[in-house]
Design a protein around this motif. Structure first.
Motif, PDB file in Angstrom:
ATOM      1  N   PRO B   5      58.231  32.881  54.140  1.00 52.08           N
ATOM      2  CA  PRO B   5      58.459  32.438  55.584  1.00 52.08           C
ATOM      3  C   PRO B   5      57.166  31.965  56.107  1.00 52.08           C
ATOM      4  N   LYS B   6      56.211  32.275  55.659  1.00 47.19           N
ATOM      5  CA  LYS B   6      54.830  31.939  56.450  1.00 47.19           C
ATOM      6  C   LYS B   6      54.645  30.378  55.938  1.00 47.19           C
ATOM      7  N   LEU B   7      55.033  30.014  54.767  1.00 50.35           N
ATOM      8  CA  LEU B   7      54.875  28.530  54.267  1.00 50.35           C
ATOM      9  C   LEU B   7      55.983  27.745  54.960  1.00 50.35           C
ATOM     10  N   ALA B   8      57.285  28.341  55.073  1.00 54.93           N
ATOM     11  CA  ALA B   8      58.364  27.668  55.886  1.00 54.93           C
ATOM     12  C   ALA B   8      57.890  27.377  57.241  1.00 54.93           C
ATOM     13  N   THR B   9      57.315  28.254  57.884  1.00 56.20           N
ATOM     14  CA  THR B   9      56.767  28.222  59.255  1.00 56.20           C
ATOM     15  C   THR B   9      56.004  26.951  59.580  1.00 56.20           C
ATOM     16  N   LEU B  10      54.896  26.963  58.524  1.00 49.74           N
ATOM     17  CA  LEU B  10      53.591  25.907  58.643  1.00 49.74           C
ATOM     18  C   LEU B  10      54.394  24.652  58.206  1.00 49.74           C
ATOM     19  N   LEU B  11      55.495  24.590  57.438  1.00 48.83           N
ATOM     20  CA  LEU B  11      56.077  23.141  57.001  1.00 48.83           C
ATOM     21  C   LEU B  11      57.086  22.660  58.227  1.00 48.83           C
ATOM     22  N   ILE B  12      57.534  23.425  58.935  1.00 48.46           N
ATOM     23  CA  ILE B  12      58.442  23.099  59.946  1.00 48.46           C
ATOM     24  C   ILE B  12      57.599  22.570  61.240  1.00 48.46           C
ATOM     25  N   ALA B 176      48.508  28.719  64.025  1.00 47.63           N
ATOM     26  CA  ALA B 176      49.736  29.526  63.623  1.00 47.63           C
ATOM     27  C   ALA B 176      49.557  30.045  62.069  1.00 47.63           C
ATOM     28  N   TRP B 177      48.632  29.347  61.413  1.00 40.29           N
ATOM     29  CA  TRP B 177      48.259  29.678  60.022  1.00 40.29           C
ATOM     30  C   TRP B 177      47.543  31.009  60.019  1.00 40.29           C
ATOM     31  N   LEU B 178      46.552  31.204  60.941  1.00 38.32           N
ATOM     32  CA  LEU B 178      45.648  32.265  61.026  1.00 38.32           C
ATOM     33  C   LEU B 178      46.647  33.446  61.437  1.00 38.32           C
ATOM     34  N   ALA B 179      47.474  33.366  62.511  1.00 32.83           N
ATOM     35  CA  ALA B 179      48.187  34.234  62.879  1.00 32.83           C
ATOM     36  C   ALA B 179      49.257  34.764  61.848  1.00 32.83           C
ATOM     37  N   LEU B 180      49.998  33.777  60.856  1.00 30.13           N
ATOM     38  CA  LEU B 180      50.528  34.191  60.055  1.00 30.13           C
ATOM     39  C   LEU B 180      50.101  35.173  58.914  1.00 30.13           C
ATOM     40  N   ASN B 181      48.915  34.741  58.606  1.00 29.02           N
ATOM     41  CA  ASN B 181      47.884  35.391  57.695  1.00 29.02           C
ATOM     42  C   ASN B 181      47.682  36.755  58.237  1.00 29.02           C
ATOM     43  N   LEU B 182      47.401  36.912  59.643  1.00 25.05           N
ATOM     44  CA  LEU B 182      47.141  38.210  59.946  1.00 25.05           C
ATOM     45  C   LEU B 182      48.275  39.057  59.784  1.00 25.05           C
ATOM     46  N   GLY B 257      60.919  32.473  73.991  1.00 24.98           N
ATOM     47  CA  GLY B 257      61.319  31.966  72.689  1.00 24.98           C
ATOM     48  C   GLY B 257      61.699  32.910  71.763  1.00 24.98           C
ATOM     49  N   GLY B 258      60.871  34.014  71.733  1.00 28.13           N
ATOM     50  CA  GLY B 258      60.997  35.001  70.892  1.00 28.13           C
ATOM     51  C   GLY B 258      59.568  35.674  70.110  1.00 28.13           C
ATOM     52  N   VAL B 259      59.122  36.627  70.843  1.00 24.74           N
ATOM     53  CA  VAL B 259      57.642  36.872  70.868  1.00 24.74           C
ATOM     54  C   VAL B 259      57.450  37.612  69.563  1.00 24.74           C
ATOM     55  N   GLY B 260      58.577  37.981  68.708  1.00 24.64           N
ATOM     56  CA  GLY B 260      58.312  38.355  67.380  1.00 24.64           C
ATOM     57  C   GLY B 260      57.740  37.331  66.428  1.00 24.64           C
ATOM     58  N   SER B 261      57.950  36.348  66.620  1.00 21.20           N
ATOM     59  CA  SER B 261      57.656  35.446  65.432  1.00 21.20           C
ATOM     60  C   SER B 261      56.810  34.202  66.044  1.00 21.20           C
ATOM     61  N   VAL B 262      55.931  33.779  65.508  1.00 24.94           N
ATOM     62  CA  VAL B 262      55.074  32.582  65.889  1.00 24.94           C
ATOM     63  C   VAL B 262      56.016  31.465  66.114  1.00 24.94           C
ATOM     64  N   LEU B 263      56.859  31.135  65.256  1.00 25.76           N
ATOM     65  CA  LEU B 263      57.753  29.825  65.596  1.00 25.76           C
ATOM     66  C   LEU B 263      58.673  30.173  66.827  1.00 25.76           C
ATOM     67  N   GLY B 264      59.020  31.290  67.119  1.00 24.50           N
ATOM     68  CA  GLY B 264      59.908  31.598  68.331  1.00 24.50           C
ATOM     69  C   GLY B 264      59.058  31.271  69.445  1.00 24.50           C
ATOM     70  N   ALA B 265      57.781  31.687  69.404  1.00 25.68           N
ATOM     71  CA  ALA B 265      56.926  31.713  70.674  1.00 25.68           C
ATOM     72  C   ALA B 265      56.505  30.266  71.061  1.00 25.68           C
ATOM     73  N   ILE B 266      56.385  29.686  70.118  1.00 26.54           N
ATOM     74  CA  ILE B 266      56.093  28.082  70.015  1.00 26.54           C
ATOM     75  C   ILE B 266      57.255  27.502  70.592  1.00 26.54           C
ATOM     76  N   PHE B 267      58.528  27.767  69.970  1.00 27.93           N
ATOM     77  CA  PHE B 267      59.633  27.326  70.642  1.00 27.93           C
ATOM     78  C   PHE B 267      59.851  27.548  72.045  1.00 27.93           C
ATOM     79  N   GLY B 268      59.662  28.739  72.468  1.00 24.11           N
ATOM     80  CA  GLY B 268      59.389  28.873  73.941  1.00 24.11           C
ATOM     81  C   GLY B 268      58.401  28.000  74.624  1.00 24.11           C
TER      82      GLY B 268
END
Lengths: 290, 318
Positions: B5-12, B176-182, B257-268
Motif C-alpha cells: 500500500p505504501k508503494l501504491a500510494t507513492l506511485l499514485i 508522504a513517503w516519510l509519513a508512510l514509513n512512520l 478526505g479521510g484522516v486515516g490515510s495519507v492519500l485520503g487526507a491529500i484528496f481532501g
C-alpha cells in the motif's frame, strides 16, 4: 482607583456576554457531549434579526422576542439536521460539523441581511451612571442582569423542575434515562432551543454596546468556549464564573498591559489553568473506563 | 517487487503530479496545483497527529505561521539563505511543539482542542502585533528561494508556476513517503495502539506521553514546512497564515478526505483547495456551500470522502 473601577465595569459587561455564551455551550454539552462551535452565530443572529425587524418598523421588545424565537428554532433545526444524524461520530468530526454549521449560518446571514455593521438603540437610554468616580452604561446593567437572571433561571430549572432533572439525567446516562421513561429526543430538542435562545438573548442585550455584523459570531464562540473550559466543561457555575473571568482578564489586560494583547491574556490564563487543573476550575476529575 | 500500500500510494501521487499538467487548460493551474501540494504537506502532518495518534489540534496554523515568517525574517535579519530559513523555522516549530506539547498533551478531547487553539491564537496575535518585526496585518515580503535560477543554469528552464508546481509536488511526495514509513515502524504501531486505547497501550509498554509528544512535534514540522513553502512561493505573507481559520482548514481537509490515510487526507486537501476556485463564480454563496459540504460529508461519509468512495467501488466490484 476610579480607573480600576472603570476597567472592572467594562470587564464585567463583556464577561456577562461571554458567560451567556458559555452557559449555552454548557447546556448543549450536557445534553449531547457536543461542543457547539456555532454558539457564537446564535449571538450574531440575535443581534442581526432584532436589528432587521426593528428597522422594518417592529417595536424593539417584539423584535427582540422574534429574534430569540427564530434563533431557538434554528437551534432546533440544527440539532435535527446536523447533530442527531451524526451521533456517535468522533470528536474531530463533531467539531467540523459544528464549525461547518457556523460557516453556513454566516453565509446565510450575509445573504439574508447584508455585510454592514449594525446596532439598535439601548433599552434605557445612553446616559452613563456615575459610580465611585467611574461610569457605567445603563445597557451594561441590562447585560449583567440578563446573565445573572439566566443563570438563576437555569439553576431553578435544573434543580427544581421535573423537566430540568430529566435533562440532567439524560446528560448523566442517556440509556438509563430512556429506561426510566425520559424522552431523550425531546430533551435534546429542548437543550438546543434553550441554548440558541440564550445565545440570541446575549446578542440582543449586547448589540447596543458591541454592535453586530454577520461575522461577529466566531469571536464570541471562542471566548465563550474558553470561558466554559476555564470553568470546567459541563458545569453551569463554572461557565458563569469562567465567562466573567475571561471578560475581567481581558479588560484588565487592555487597561494595564496592552490593548493589542487583550485577547491573548485570556488564552494564556486558560493554558496555565489547564496545565495545573486539566479538568478546569470547577470540573470534576474524569476517570477513563477501560 | 511486491506492491505494498505504501508503494501504491507513492506511485499514485507521483503519477498525479506528473500527469495532471497535461490536462491544464492554462498556466494558472500550475499555481492551483502547487497550492494543493503545499496544503497536502500540512495535512500529512495532521494525519500523523490525528489519524495515527488520535490527538486533536486546532492551532496547527501557528506552526505554519512560524515556518512562513522564518522565511521572511531570517534572511533579512541574519542574512541566511531562504532554504536554511525553512530548516530554522522547522527547528523553532519543533522546539516550541516539544516545550508546549508536554503539558498540553496530557489533556484530552475538547480540552486539548482549546489548549492548541490558544497556542495558535497566541502565535497569530504576535505576528499581528509585533509590527516593528513582522509589519503587522499588512504582511511582509519574502525573498526569492533562488532554486529556479540554479536549475536554469543546469539547463532546466521552468516558468515560475511550473517550478513551484513540481518542487512542491516533490516535497509532498517526500512528506508522504516519510509519513508512510512512520506508519509501518514500531513508533507508528505504538501511535496507532495508543489511539485505540491509551491504557491498553501503556500496559504493553508503550511510553504514551513520549509517543504523543513525538507525533505532535513531527506534525508541527510538517505544518511549518508547509507555511515556509507557501511564503517562498507567494514571495509575500500575512499573519492570516497562522489564523484560526487556517488551523480549521487543515483539520477539515484531512478529516474530510479521510484522516486515516495519507492519500485520503491529500484528496481532501485537493478538494477543499479547488472548491473556492470553482466557487469564485458564485462568490456570494461560497461560505454557504463550504459550510454545507463540511456538514454533509461528516454526517453521511464519516470516514471521509476517499475511504467511502473506495468502499463503494469495491462493493460494486464484487
Amino acid at each position: 482607583m476610579s480607573e480600576l473601577l472603570q476597567f472592572l465595569f467594562s470587564g464585567v459587561t463583556v464577561g456577562a456576554v461571554y458567560a451567556l455564551v458559555a452557559l449555552g455551550f454548557t447546556i448543549i454539552y450536557n445534553a449531547s457531549d457536543v461542543v457547539n462551535f456555532a454558539q457564537g452565530e446564535f449571538v450574531m443572529l440575535g443581534g442581526m434579526i432584532t436589528w432587521f425587524a426593528h428597522q422594518a418598523g417592529i417595536p424593539l421588545p417584539i423584535a427582540a422576542f422574534l429574534a430569540i424565537s427564530i434563533t431557538a428554532a434554528i437551534g432546533v433545526a440544527m440539532n435535527k439536521l446536523a447533530i442527531e444524524p451524526a451521533r456517535g461520530a468522533p470528536i474531530v468530526s463533531l467539531i467540523i460539523i459544528t464549525i461547518g454549521a457556523s460557516i453556513f449560518l454566516q453565509g446565510a446571514a450575509q445573504l439574508v441581511f447584508d455585510k454592514q455593521i449594525h446596532d439598535f438603540p439601548a433599552f434605557s437610554g445612553n446616559t452613563p451612571i456615575r459610580v465611585g468616580g467611574a461610569t457605567i452604561l445603563p445597557q451594561s446593567l441590562w447585560v449583567i442582569g440578563g446573565a445573572l437572571a439566566v443563570f438563576v433561571g437555569l439553576w431553578i430549572f435544573f434543580t427544581r423542575t421535573l423537566l430540568g432533572r430529566a435533562v440532567l439525567a439524560t446528560s448523566n446516562n442517556r440509556l438509563a434515562a430512556q429506561l426510566v421513561g425520559i424522552n431523550t429526543n425531546f430533551v435534546m430538542t429542548l437543550s438546543f432551543a434553550l441554548s440558541a435562545g440564550i445565545g440570541a438573548l446575549a446578542g440582543v442585550l449586547a448589540t447596543p454596546i458591541t454592535l453586530t455584523a454577520y461575522n461577529v459570531g466566531i469571536a464570541f464562540a471562542l471566548k465563550g468556549f474558553a470561558g466554559a473550559m476555564l470553568g470546567g466543561m459541563g458545569n453551569p457555575k463554572g461557565a458563569l464564573v469562567g465567562g466573567f473571568l475571561i471578560g475581567l482578564i481581558e479588560a484588565l489586560t487592555a487597561g494595564y498591559l496592552s490593548s493589542q494583547y487583550k485577547d491573548a491574556a485570556a488564552f494564556v490564563v486558560i493554558l496555565l489553568v489547564l496545565f495545573v487543573r486539566p479538568q478546569g476550575l470547577f470540573g470534576r476529575k474524569s476517570t477513563d473506563r477501560v | 517487487m511486491k506492491m505494498t500500500p505504501k508503494l501504491a500510494t507513492l506511485l499514485i501521487l507521483a503519477a498525479l503530479v506528473l500527469l495532471a499538467p497535461f490536462l491544464f487548460p492554462s498556466n494558472f493551474y500550475y499555481r492551483v496545483g502547487a497550492l494543493i501540494f503545499v496544503n497536502s504537506i500540512a495535512v500529512t502532518g495532521i494525519v500523523i497527529l490525528t489519524g495515527y495518534a488520535g490527538q486533536i489540534s486546532l492551532g496547527h496554523a501557528g506552526f505554519a505561521g512560524i515556518g512562513a515568517y522564518a522565511c521572511a525574517l531570517a534572511p533579512a535579519h541574519f542574512g541566511i539563505h531562504p532554504a536554511l530559513a525553512v530548516v530554522l523555522g522547522a527547528a523553532i516549530s519543533a522546539l516550541l511543539a516539544w516545550l508546549v506539547g508536554r503539558p498540553i498533551l496530557r489533556l484530552k478531547g475538547y480540552y486539548l482542542g482549546v489548549a492548541t487553539l490558544g497556542l495558535g491564537i497566541l502565535i497569530s496575535m504576535m505576528l499581528n502585533n509585533e509590527r516593528q518585526l513582522t509589519r503587522g496585518p499588512d504582511g511582509i515580503e519574502v525573498p526569492e528561494l533562488g532554486l529556479r535560477a540554479l536549475l536554469k543554469g543546469w539547463g532546466l528552464d521552468l516558468t515560475n508556476g511550473q517550478f513551484w508546481y513540481y518542487f512542491c509536488g516533490l516535497c509532498m511526495i517526500l512528506g508522504a513517503w516519510l509519513a508512510l514509513n512512520l506508519h509501518n515502524s514500531p513508533s507508528g504501531r505504538a501511535l496507532r495502539a495508543l489511539h485505540g486505547s491509551e491504557v491498553a497501550a501503556r500496559t504493553v509498554g508503550v511510553d504514551v506521553a513520549r509517543m504523543k509528544l513525538q507525533a505532535f512535534v513531527i506534525s508541527a514540522v510538517y505544518a511549518s514546512v508547509s507555511g515556509s513553502l507557501l511564503a517562498l512561493q507567494n514571495k509575500f505573507i500575512t499573519p492570516d497564515v497562522a489564523g484560526f481559520m487556517h488551523s480549521i482548514e487543515m483539520v477539515t481537509m484531512a478529516v474530510l478526505g479521510g484522516v486515516g490515510s495519507v492519500l485520503g487526507a491529500i484528496f481532501g486537501a485537493a478538494i477543499l483547495t479547488l472548491l473556492p476556485q470553482v466557487l469564485t463564480v458564485f462568490a456570494e454563496y461560497e461560505q454557504l456551500v463550504l459550510g454545507l459540504v463540511m456538514m454533509l460529508v461528516m454526517i453521511f461519509l464519516r470516514e471521509g470522502l476517499l475511504p467511502s468512495i473506495l468502499r463503494k467501488l469495491r462493493r460494486k466490484g464484487e
